[in-house]
Design an enzyme around this catalytic site. Structure first.
Site, PDB file in Angstrom:
ATOM      1  CE1 TYR A 187      -4.726  -1.153  -4.719  1.00 24.30           C
ATOM      2  CE2 TYR A 187      -5.133  -3.339  -4.672  1.00 24.30           C
ATOM      3  CZ  TYR A 187      -4.935  -2.186  -4.108  1.00 24.30           C
ATOM      4  OH  TYR A 187      -4.850  -2.159  -2.884  1.00 24.30           O
ATOM      5  CB  VAL A 203      -0.184  -5.976   4.308  1.00 23.30           C
ATOM      6  CG1 VAL A 203      -1.526  -5.388   4.718  1.00 23.30           C
ATOM      7  CG2 VAL A 203      -0.312  -5.928   2.601  1.00 23.30           C
ATOM      8  CB  SER A 206      -0.866  -0.070   1.060  1.00 21.20           C
ATOM      9  OG  SER A 206      -2.066  -0.782   1.018  1.00 21.20           O
ATOM     10  CE  LYS A 226      -3.832   0.984  -1.316  1.00 23.03           C
ATOM     11  NZ  LYS A 226      -4.423   0.272   0.113  1.00 23.03           N
ATOM     12  CE1 TYR A 267      -5.115   1.765   4.317  1.00 20.81           C
ATOM     13  CE2 TYR A 267      -3.458   0.676   5.590  1.00 20.81           C
ATOM     14  CZ  TYR A 267      -3.923   1.119   4.265  1.00 20.81           C
ATOM     15  OH  TYR A 267      -3.209   0.899   3.054  1.00 20.81           O
TER      16      TYR A 267
HETATM   17  O1  DON Z   1      -4.889  -4.561  -1.734  1.00 20.68           O
HETATM   18  C1  DON Z   1      -4.533  -5.098  -0.786  1.00 20.68           C
HETATM   19  O2  DON Z   1      -4.942  -5.789   0.062  1.00 20.68           O
HETATM   20  C2  DON Z   1      -2.978  -5.088  -0.895  1.00 20.68           C
HETATM   21  N1  DON Z   1      -2.377  -5.146  -1.983  1.00 20.68           N
HETATM   22  C3  DON Z   1      -2.475  -3.991   0.031  1.00 20.68           C
HETATM   23  C4  DON Z   1      -2.968  -3.616   1.308  1.00 20.68           C
HETATM   24  C5  DON Z   1      -1.983  -2.882   2.134  1.00 20.68           C
HETATM   25  O3  DON Z   1      -0.988  -3.094   2.060  1.00 20.68           O
HETATM   26  C6  DON Z   1      -2.475  -2.230   3.404  1.00 20.68           C
HETATM   27  N2  DON Z   1      -1.632  -1.850   4.401  1.00 20.68           N
HETATM   28  N3  DON Z   1      -1.274  -1.600   5.395  1.00 20.68           N
END
Ligand code: DON
Length: 306
Positions: A190, A260, A65, A68, A242
């Protein structure tokens, strides 16, 4: 006062030891579960060009993420403030992949750093770039001054095979006409942006842009107009973690973004950018040791934006 950053990093490394086994590696993207959960790296890049490093700071990891912030930067650099017609700038207070809020708010994501918001930004990039994945890579490589930055196709494929919630979000966005392209094409972009791999060193160099009002690492090119750089920092501050954005502001006090894969990038305007990586996550999906390290960093240096 000159700060002894290298000594501070060593102290942090000692002080986080009691928390080493805490948290779980992300497994919902199967490929991420193959990473050694006990990796730890940190790189702090100062405005004077000095770098302070420790541990596995030269090892690539999945930035997830954190990407982003980078897609958002590319999109605002292309279409400017019009982006806010399709995505809002409010903290979500909800998990990063929440579906409920999106339905309730008629397909306008709360902010560009939750999954739904990032999928709208991905859609915008798919619309405006000639070769979206390649052009995005070029953008990152130029900010970072490093041609080796790339996607990890295994991670992208792993998420594609299991990304049912993201597919649900994208389809809901499409039902509200907030996705203009083919849903699968947008999701493919994405999943690739999330699979981007960087080291702590590369990430801290990349994020220097945000510490430096939109001017890139080691150069003078204004990648983002100053007024847009300010907006991205504000969004990182309020939405970068978040439903833990308040906690990160409270404990660390820097604009930042987590992923993540266990990475966190953060900036102290006009002073430094920092990237830390430790794959074990807390229940909100943020790196346990990463958060702890940055909390200690701002406490020990006395530098935070508050
Ligand atoms: O879309 C997802 O769930 C993952 N590719 C990215 C989520 C993420 O990194 C949330 N961060 N803490």
């Amino acid at each position: 006062m000159s700060i002894k950053y290298q000594e501070i990093l060593q102290e942090i490394h000692e002080e986080i030891k009691p928390f080493k086994g805490e948290g779980q590696i992300a497994t919902y993207i199967p490929e991420l579960a193959t990473v050694d959960p006990d990796k730890y790296g940190i790189c702090l890049h100062c405005f004077d060009g000095q770098e302070y490093t420790l541990g596995d700071y030269e090892e690539k990891f999945s930035i997830q993420s954190i990407s982003k912030v980078l897609t958002l930067s590319l999109a605002v650099s292309k279409i400017g403030e019009r982006i806010w017609e399709r995505v809002d700038v409010e903290p979500s207070g909800d998990p990063f992949n929440s579906l409920v809020q999106l339905e309730y708010e008629q397909g306008i994501p709360r902010n560009p750093l939750i999954n739904s918001g990032a999928i709208v930004v991905a859609d915008i990039l798919v619309s405006i770039l000639d070769d979206p994945k390649e052009d995005f890579l070029k953008f990152i490589r130029s900010i970072c001054g490093n041609e080796s930055i790339n996607f990890n196709p295994k991670v992208a494929a792993s998420e594609k095979a299991t990304g049912f919630r993201n597919a649900a979000l994208a389809n809901m966005l499409k039902s509200f006409d907030n996705i203009k392209n083919d849903v699968d094409t947008v999701l493919d972009f994405y999943f690739h942006q999330c699979s981007l791999e960087m080291t702590c060193q590369e990430l801290s160099r990349t994020f220097l842009l945000f510490a430096n009002h939109g001017t890139q690492y080691g150069g003078t090119e204004q990648i983002l107009p100053r007024r847009l750089g300010k907006r991205i920092n504000a969004i990182m501050q309020t939405c970068g973690f978040y439903d833990e954005a308040g906690e990160f502001s409270f404990r660390v006090g820097l604009p930042g973004k987590s992923g993540v894969g266990g990475g966190i990038a953060a900036i102290y305007p006009q002073q430094y950018s920092v990237a830390v990586w430790s794959p074990r996550l807390n229940p909100k999906g943020n790196s346990v040791l990463g958060m702890k390290s940055l909390e200690l960093l701002t406490t020990k240096t006395g530098y935070s934006i508050f």
